[in-house]
Design a protein around this motif. Sequence first.
Motif, PDB file in Angstrom:
ATOM      1  N   VAL A 134      -6.083  12.661   5.674  1.00 19.98           N
ATOM      2  CA  VAL A 134      -7.105  12.170   5.840  1.00 19.98           C
ATOM      3  C   VAL A 134      -8.049  12.356   7.207  1.00 19.98           C
ATOM      4  N   ILE A 135      -7.088  12.544   8.330  1.00 19.06           N
ATOM      5  CA  ILE A 135      -7.599  12.523   9.503  1.00 19.06           C
ATOM      6  C   ILE A 135      -8.610  13.765   9.712  1.00 19.06           C
ATOM      7  N   GLN A 136      -8.687  14.559   9.029  1.00 20.24           N
ATOM      8  CA  GLN A 136      -9.670  15.805   8.891  1.00 20.24           C
ATOM      9  C   GLN A 136     -11.086  14.983   8.791  1.00 20.24           C
ATOM     10  N   TYR A 137     -11.215  13.898   8.224  1.00 13.35           N
ATOM     11  CA  TYR A 137     -12.559  13.455   7.712  1.00 13.35           C
ATOM     12  C   TYR A 137     -12.724  12.216   8.663  1.00 13.35           C
ATOM     13  N   ILE A 138     -11.763  12.100   9.864  1.00 13.02           N
ATOM     14  CA  ILE A 138     -12.411  10.965  10.853  1.00 13.02           C
ATOM     15  C   ILE A 138     -12.460  11.794  12.084  1.00 13.02           C
ATOM     16  N   PRO A 139     -13.663  12.048  12.230  1.00 10.09           N
ATOM     17  CA  PRO A 139     -14.145  13.094  13.380  1.00 10.09           C
ATOM     18  C   PRO A 139     -13.816  12.512  14.956  1.00 10.09           C
ATOM     19  N   HIS A 140     -13.795  11.231  15.161  1.00 12.39           N
ATOM     20  CA  HIS A 140     -13.576  10.644  16.381  1.00 12.39           C
ATOM     21  C   HIS A 140     -11.975   9.842  16.489  1.00 12.39           C
ATOM     22  N   HIS A 141     -11.164  10.832  15.788  1.00 14.63           N
ATOM     23  CA  HIS A 141      -9.522  10.160  15.751  1.00 14.63           C
ATOM     24  C   HIS A 141      -9.302  10.059  17.106  1.00 14.63           C
ATOM     25  N   THR A 142      -8.298   8.688  17.315  1.00 16.07           N
ATOM     26  CA  THR A 142      -7.592   8.688  18.758  1.00 16.07           C
ATOM     27  C   THR A 142      -6.258   9.287  18.707  1.00 16.07           C
ATOM     28  N   GLU A 143      -5.912   9.410  19.861  1.00 14.53           N
ATOM     29  CA  GLU A 143      -4.758  10.299  20.060  1.00 14.53           C
ATOM     30  C   GLU A 143      -3.342   9.524  19.401  1.00 14.53           C
ATOM     31  N   LEU A 144      -3.572   8.075  19.058  1.00 19.46           N
ATOM     32  CA  LEU A 144      -2.752   7.104  18.225  1.00 19.46           C
ATOM     33  C   LEU A 144      -2.642   7.825  16.813  1.00 19.46           C
ATOM     34  N   MET A 145      -3.708   7.719  16.403  1.00 20.52           N
ATOM     35  CA  MET A 145      -4.161   8.274  14.911  1.00 20.52           C
ATOM     36  C   MET A 145      -3.278   9.824  14.942  1.00 20.52           C
TER      37      MET A 145
END
Length: 256
Positions: free
Chosen positions: A190-201
């Motif tokens: 799912v991270i591919q659909y979270i454009p502003h993901h954090t380093e933790l993510m």
Amino acid sequence: MDDFISKLPEKLAIWYDPEYCISEIINNRKYHLFLNFKVQPLEVCQFIIEHDQYDLFQHIKNPSYDLCLEMMKKDGGLIEHVPREYWTPELLKTAVRSNSSALQYIHNQTHELCLAAVNSQGDAIQYVLNPTEDICIAAVNNVGMALRFIKNQSEKIIRAAIKNSPYAISYVHNPTRKHELLAIWYDPEVIQYIPHHTELMARIAIRKDPETIKYIHRQTYEMIKEALKQDTYYICYADLEILTPIQLEEILLMVA
């Protein structure tokens, strides 16, 4: 009925013989000839329903309640063609269970009926006129992506939707970092659909699925190292240009 048939010419009377009608429907698809008559043999009407000739149901004249109920078991979406006097709780529930889209034709919706519809197909929430929180939760428990039809998204609804389908994060109106982390926890892709993901993510995603490193915009040495620990194949997705000479040497030793 028999008196009516006896007065007809032989060429027309034969069309009231159920076996002949069924034979013509099966072999020659002469539906229009049968449908033009005022008196339609019950056996042929039943045959139409039993053999999934749904498009003919609306042309059955004066169908009985039992006939309509049987049709609703097959495809409730045809409820708009059922006489209103037959719209009993039993028939309505049968209709939405076989085809939840039937709910769009029902204006006097009960709580129980709406629950039956969304439990059958979560996307039916789009047809619920006054969705309550428990109906919405039931809908996303059935189909997480049904969240896209829900305007008033409570925390419980959002969490239930993400748990069922992490990709529902795309339909959260105002996602928080907690929502995004929850979605990644259930499915790191799912991270591919979270454009502003954090380093933790990013680190959580890679730890759960090293291939997700290909979706990370700002890779770090630690992320690359974590991915390669699990499988050196993923060096093909690593941004080696961000590494210092010493870090690059260590990474190359890992895949050697």
